[in-house]
Design a protein around this motif. Structure first.
Motif, PDB file in Angstrom:
ATOM      1  N   GLY A   1       0.804  -1.220   0.000  1.00 60.06           N
ATOM      2  CA  GLY A   1       0.000   0.000   0.000  1.00 60.06           C
ATOM      3  C   GLY A   1       0.833   1.263   0.000  1.00 60.06           C
ATOM      4  O   GLY A   1       2.035   1.245   0.250  1.00 60.06           O
ATOM      5  N   GLY A   2       0.175   2.363  -0.278  1.00 62.69           N
ATOM      6  CA  GLY A   2       0.821   3.671  -0.251  1.00 62.69           C
ATOM      7  C   GLY A   2       0.845   4.241   1.156  1.00 62.69           C
ATOM      8  O   GLY A   2       0.081   3.827   2.032  1.00 62.69           O
ATOM      9  N   LEU A   3       1.732   5.210   1.368  1.00 63.19           N
ATOM     10  CA  LEU A   3       1.845   5.919   2.638  1.00 63.19           C
ATOM     11  C   LEU A   3       1.811   7.411   2.340  1.00 63.19           C
ATOM     12  O   LEU A   3       2.668   7.917   1.611  1.00 63.19           O
ATOM     13  CB  LEU A   3       3.154   5.548   3.352  1.00 63.19           C
ATOM     14  N   LEU A   4       0.796   8.091   2.862  1.00 66.22           N
ATOM     15  CA  LEU A   4       0.689   9.547   2.705  1.00 66.22           C
ATOM     16  C   LEU A   4       0.976  10.171   4.059  1.00 66.22           C
ATOM     17  O   LEU A   4       0.255   9.934   5.032  1.00 66.22           O
ATOM     18  CB  LEU A   4      -0.706   9.937   2.223  1.00 66.22           C
ATOM     19  N   VAL A   5       2.062  10.961   4.149  1.00 69.79           N
ATOM     20  CA  VAL A   5       2.498  11.577   5.401  1.00 69.79           C
ATOM     21  C   VAL A   5       2.175  13.070   5.360  1.00 69.79           C
ATOM     22  O   VAL A   5       2.613  13.781   4.448  1.00 69.79           O
ATOM     23  CB  VAL A   5       4.014  11.381   5.626  1.00 69.79           C
ATOM     24  N   VAL A   6       1.431  13.527   6.372  1.00 71.90           N
ATOM     25  CA  VAL A   6       1.012  14.926   6.451  1.00 71.90           C
ATOM     26  C   VAL A   6       1.397  15.465   7.823  1.00 71.90           C
ATOM     27  O   VAL A   6       1.070  14.855   8.847  1.00 71.90           O
ATOM     28  CB  VAL A   6      -0.510  15.049   6.242  1.00 71.90           C
ATOM     29  N   SER A   7       2.083  16.613   7.863  1.00 74.50           N
ATOM     30  CA  SER A   7       2.429  17.226   9.150  1.00 74.50           C
ATOM     31  C   SER A   7       1.152  17.735   9.815  1.00 74.50           C
ATOM     32  O   SER A   7       0.271  18.282   9.157  1.00 74.50           O
ATOM     33  CB  SER A   7       3.435  18.363   8.952  1.00 74.50           C
ATOM     34  N   GLN A   8       1.073  17.546  11.132  1.00 77.18           N
ATOM     35  CA  GLN A   8      -0.148  17.891  11.864  1.00 77.18           C
ATOM     36  C   GLN A   8       0.217  18.319  13.272  1.00 77.18           C
ATOM     37  O   GLN A   8       0.161  17.532  14.208  1.00 77.18           O
ATOM     38  CB  GLN A   8      -1.076  16.671  11.890  1.00 77.18           C
ATOM     39  N   PHE A   9       0.592  19.598  13.448  1.00 79.41           N
ATOM     40  CA  PHE A   9       1.041  20.055  14.760  1.00 79.41           C
ATOM     41  C   PHE A   9      -0.073  20.003  15.805  1.00 79.41           C
ATOM     42  O   PHE A   9       0.193  19.839  16.987  1.00 79.41           O
ATOM     43  CB  PHE A   9       1.672  21.447  14.677  1.00 79.41           C
ATOM     44  N   THR A  10      -1.330  20.091  15.401  1.00 84.47           N
ATOM     45  CA  THR A  10      -2.417  20.066  16.387  1.00 84.47           C
ATOM     46  C   THR A  10      -2.550  18.708  17.065  1.00 84.47           C
ATOM     47  O   THR A  10      -3.202  18.592  18.106  1.00 84.47           O
ATOM     48  CB  THR A  10      -3.770  20.455  15.755  1.00 84.47           C
ATOM     49  N   LEU A  11      -1.927  17.694  16.512  1.00 86.25           N
ATOM     50  CA  LEU A  11      -1.969  16.356  17.096  1.00 86.25           C
ATOM     51  C   LEU A  11      -1.281  16.305  18.461  1.00 86.25           C
ATOM     52  O   LEU A  11      -1.611  15.458  19.292  1.00 86.25           O
ATOM     53  CB  LEU A  11      -1.304  15.367  16.132  1.00 86.25           C
ATOM     54  N   VAL A  12      -0.354  17.205  18.718  1.00 93.00           N
ATOM     55  CA  VAL A  12       0.366  17.199  19.994  1.00 93.00           C
ATOM     56  C   VAL A  12      -0.256  18.142  21.026  1.00 93.00           C
ATOM     57  O   VAL A  12       0.312  18.366  22.085  1.00 93.00           O
ATOM     58  CB  VAL A  12       1.874  17.516  19.807  1.00 93.00           C
ATOM     59  N   ALA A  13      -1.426  18.665  20.730  1.00 92.88           N
ATOM     60  CA  ALA A  13      -2.094  19.587  21.655  1.00 92.88           C
ATOM     61  C   ALA A  13      -2.485  18.881  22.950  1.00 92.88           C
ATOM     62  O   ALA A  13      -2.891  17.723  22.941  1.00 92.88           O
ATOM     63  CB  ALA A  13      -3.330  20.177  21.000  1.00 92.88           C
ATOM     64  N   ASP A  14      -2.376  19.612  24.052  1.00 87.13           N
ATOM     65  CA  ASP A  14      -2.872  19.136  25.341  1.00 87.13           C
ATOM     66  C   ASP A  14      -4.301  19.657  25.466  1.00 87.13           C
ATOM     67  O   ASP A  14      -4.533  20.863  25.509  1.00 87.13           O
ATOM     68  CB  ASP A  14      -1.997  19.672  26.471  1.00 87.13           C
TER      69      ASP A  14
END
Length: 146
Positions: free
Chosen positions: A71-84
């Motif tokens: 399968g393919g891998l699509l990587v997207v930066s997501q700074f909100t993922l580290v939000a507390d």
């Protein structure tokens, strides 16, 4: 470092109406970088992503990984993922990496992924992106390194 992975039938990233990344069946990965993260943690996370068994075998059991299904891998930066988000009604980003550190580790993660996996697509770090996907299942997991 955190990765929200989703098993997808397809996924894509557009910036200002231009398609910059696209995959068919595979994993859409949102990557969040924290200030304590390192290249070693990026390597461990990539190992886990590539080996994580979220694809169905012939018996319908999640026994196959991304590399086994090709399968393919699509990587997207997501700074909100580290939000507390534990307190209040506004997320805190105090644990997030600086933009420079985040971009360096995002680029490192993508470079290592491309060295180890045939089909890797990306968004663009810190860009305003429109992400589309068809979640297969739905199947979604949060992977973390510490």
């Amino acid at each position: 470092m955190k990765a929200l992975i989703q098993r997808v039938c397809s996924a894509s990233v557009d910036i200002s109406g231009e398609r910059v990344g696209e995959i068919g069946p595979g994993i859409m990965l949102l990557l969040g970088v924290e200030k304590t993260d390192s290249e070693s943690q990026a390597d461990k996370l990539l190992d886990k992503v590539l080996a994580y068994r979220i694809f169905s075998d012939e018996d319908g059991k999640m026994n196959l990984n991304l590399q086994q299904v090709g399968g393919g891998l699509l990587v997207v930066s997501q700074f909100t993922l580290v939000a507390d988000t534990r307190k209040g009604l506004r997320p805190s980003f105090s644990s997030g990496a600086t933009p420079e550190q985040g971009e360096r580790l995002y680029d490192y993660f993508v470079e290592q992924a491309r060295a180890r996996h045939a089909e890797v697509a990306t968004g663009r770090f810190a860009a305003e992106m429109q992400v589309g996907l068809v979640n297969d299942g739905p199947v979604t997991f949060l992977l973390e390194t510490n």
